[in-house]
Design a protein around this motif. Structure first.
Motif, PDB file in Angstrom:
ATOM      1  N   UNK A 192       0.810  -1.213   0.000  1.00 16.54           N
ATOM      2  CA  UNK A 192       0.000   0.000   0.000  1.00 16.54           C
ATOM      3  C   UNK A 192       0.839   1.258   0.000  1.00 16.54           C
ATOM      4  N   UNK A 193       1.923   1.249   0.792  1.00 17.62           N
ATOM      5  CA  UNK A 193       2.815   2.408   0.836  1.00 17.62           C
ATOM      6  C   UNK A 193       3.500   2.641  -0.511  1.00 17.62           C
ATOM      7  N   UNK A 194       3.948   1.561  -1.131  1.00 22.94           N
ATOM      8  CA  UNK A 194       4.627   1.675  -2.433  1.00 22.94           C
ATOM      9  C   UNK A 194       3.665   2.200  -3.489  1.00 22.94           C
ATOM     10  N   UNK A 195       2.420   1.697  -3.484  1.00 26.19           N
ATOM     11  CA  UNK A 195       1.435   2.156  -4.469  1.00 26.19           C
ATOM     12  C   UNK A 195       1.151   3.640  -4.281  1.00 26.19           C
ATOM     13  N   UNK A 196       1.070   4.070  -3.013  1.00 25.37           N
ATOM     14  CA  UNK A 196       0.841   5.483  -2.758  1.00 25.37           C
ATOM     15  C   UNK A 196       1.986   6.344  -3.251  1.00 25.37           C
ATOM     16  N   UNK A 197       3.216   5.892  -3.031  1.00 20.68           N
ATOM     17  CA  UNK A 197       4.389   6.636  -3.497  1.00 20.68           C
ATOM     18  C   UNK A 197       4.446   6.683  -5.028  1.00 20.68           C
ATOM     19  N   UNK A 198       4.066   5.577  -5.670  1.00 16.69           N
ATOM     20  CA  UNK A 198       4.069   5.548  -7.139  1.00 16.69           C
ATOM     21  C   UNK A 198       3.103   6.592  -7.702  1.00 16.69           C
ATOM     22  N   UNK A 199       1.923   6.679  -7.112  1.00 14.17           N
ATOM     23  CA  UNK A 199       0.946   7.676  -7.567  1.00 14.17           C
ATOM     24  C   UNK A 199       1.484   9.091  -7.362  1.00 14.17           C
ATOM     25  N   UNK A 200       2.147   9.308  -6.232  1.00 10.65           N
ATOM     26  CA  UNK A 200       2.647  10.638  -5.915  1.00 10.65           C
ATOM     27  C   UNK A 200       3.829  11.025  -6.804  1.00 10.65           C
ATOM     28  N   UNK A 201       4.745  10.086  -7.057  1.00 14.14           N
ATOM     29  CA  UNK A 201       5.962  10.402  -7.794  1.00 14.14           C
ATOM     30  C   UNK A 201       5.755  10.389  -9.306  1.00 14.14           C
ATOM     31  N   UNK A 202       5.013   9.395  -9.802  1.00 14.35           N
ATOM     32  CA  UNK A 202       4.886   9.224 -11.252  1.00 14.35           C
ATOM     33  C   UNK A 202       3.558   9.711 -11.812  1.00 14.35           C
ATOM     34  N   UNK A 203       2.658  10.125 -10.939  1.00 16.36           N
ATOM     35  CA  UNK A 203       1.363  10.672 -11.351  1.00 16.36           C
ATOM     36  C   UNK A 203       0.496   9.676 -12.110  1.00 16.36           C
ATOM     37  N   UNK A 204       0.772   8.416 -11.939  1.00 17.39           N
ATOM     38  CA  UNK A 204      -0.055   7.366 -12.560  1.00 17.39           C
ATOM     39  C   UNK A 204      -0.281   6.263 -11.530  1.00 17.39           C
TER      40      UNK A 204
END
Length: 229
Positions: A22-34
């Motif tokens: 869950x943390x990784x998915x949240x960071x991916x959305x924040x960093x890569x905007x997808x």
């Protein structure tokens, strides 16, 4: 349900993994905007022909990764002298990446409407699908007929994807010089012919485009004359 057989330590580890995910998915959305793609492990394993479950499936997957990737990492638990679970994490990640890559390639193939129409026409020759199609005609427009039509569509799409996957497997084998990419079935051969014909047509069109630009430039049209394609 394999989670029922886990001991408390395994359940705790699973909760930690879920939280980390869950943390990784949240960071991916924040960093890569997808939004990241969540890959169910059983799907990535099935793509590689693995049908086992639980720890056995992870071991089988690691063995497949080692067989397909030169110098695939091998982490040893120094205290116990056995393979570390980190090795399985890496093979899990490798399989997920393979699955996402294959999904993207299937999506690209499906953009070729003519190709998909041809493949669909061929898979609809399947006897089971033919019987279902006949039943749909008999039952339509009743609810049972509409529901059976939906089932028929799903099965047909699944068979189309199966053939596209066989085609990609054959292309991969050929690129590696393994087996020449042969023996995948008549529909795969049909896909290959269709793709090569499309590539030849595209190459011809590109050649004509380049030739047209050259001729028009020579005549002073600046790429806008009658020879510009």
């Amino acid at each position: 349900n394999h989670s029922m057989t886990r001991n408390p330590k395994q359940n705790e580890a699973q909760r930690d993994v879920t939280m980390l995910q869950g943390l990784v998915m949240g960071d991916c959305k924040r960093l890569f905007k997808v939004a990241p793609i969540l890959v169910p492990p059983y799907r990535s394993r099935h793509l590689l022909g693995i049908r086992s479950h639980g720890d056995a499936a992870r071991k089988d997957l690691y063995d497949v990764a080692r067989s397909k990737v030169d110098d695939f990492p091998e982490v040893i638990n120094e205290k116990r002298g056995v393979l570390s679970g980190d090795s399985y994490v890496m093979s899990d990640a490798w399989a997920a990446a393979r699955y996402v890559q294959r999904t993207s390639m299937i999506s690209m193939l499906r953009q070729d409407v003519e190709l998909i129409a041809i493949v669909r026409q061929e898979v609809m020759k399947n006897k089971q699908l033919q019987r279902m199609a006949e039943a749909v005609v008999e039952l339509y427009p009743r609810k049972a007929g509409r529901e059976l039509q939906q089932v028929l569509e799903k099965k047909a799409e699944k068979l189309v994807d199966d053939e596209l996957n066989r085609f990609l497997d054959a292309e991969l084998e050929e690129s590696r010089g393994v087996g020449g990419g042969k023996g995948r079935g008549p529909i795969v051969d049909l896909i290959r012919r269709q793709r090569r014909a499309a590539s030849a047509t595209a190459a011809w069109a590109d050649g004509m485009h380049d030739e047209g630009n050259e001729v028009s430039d020579q005549r002073g049209f600046g790429g806008k004359g009658p020879y510009h394609y």
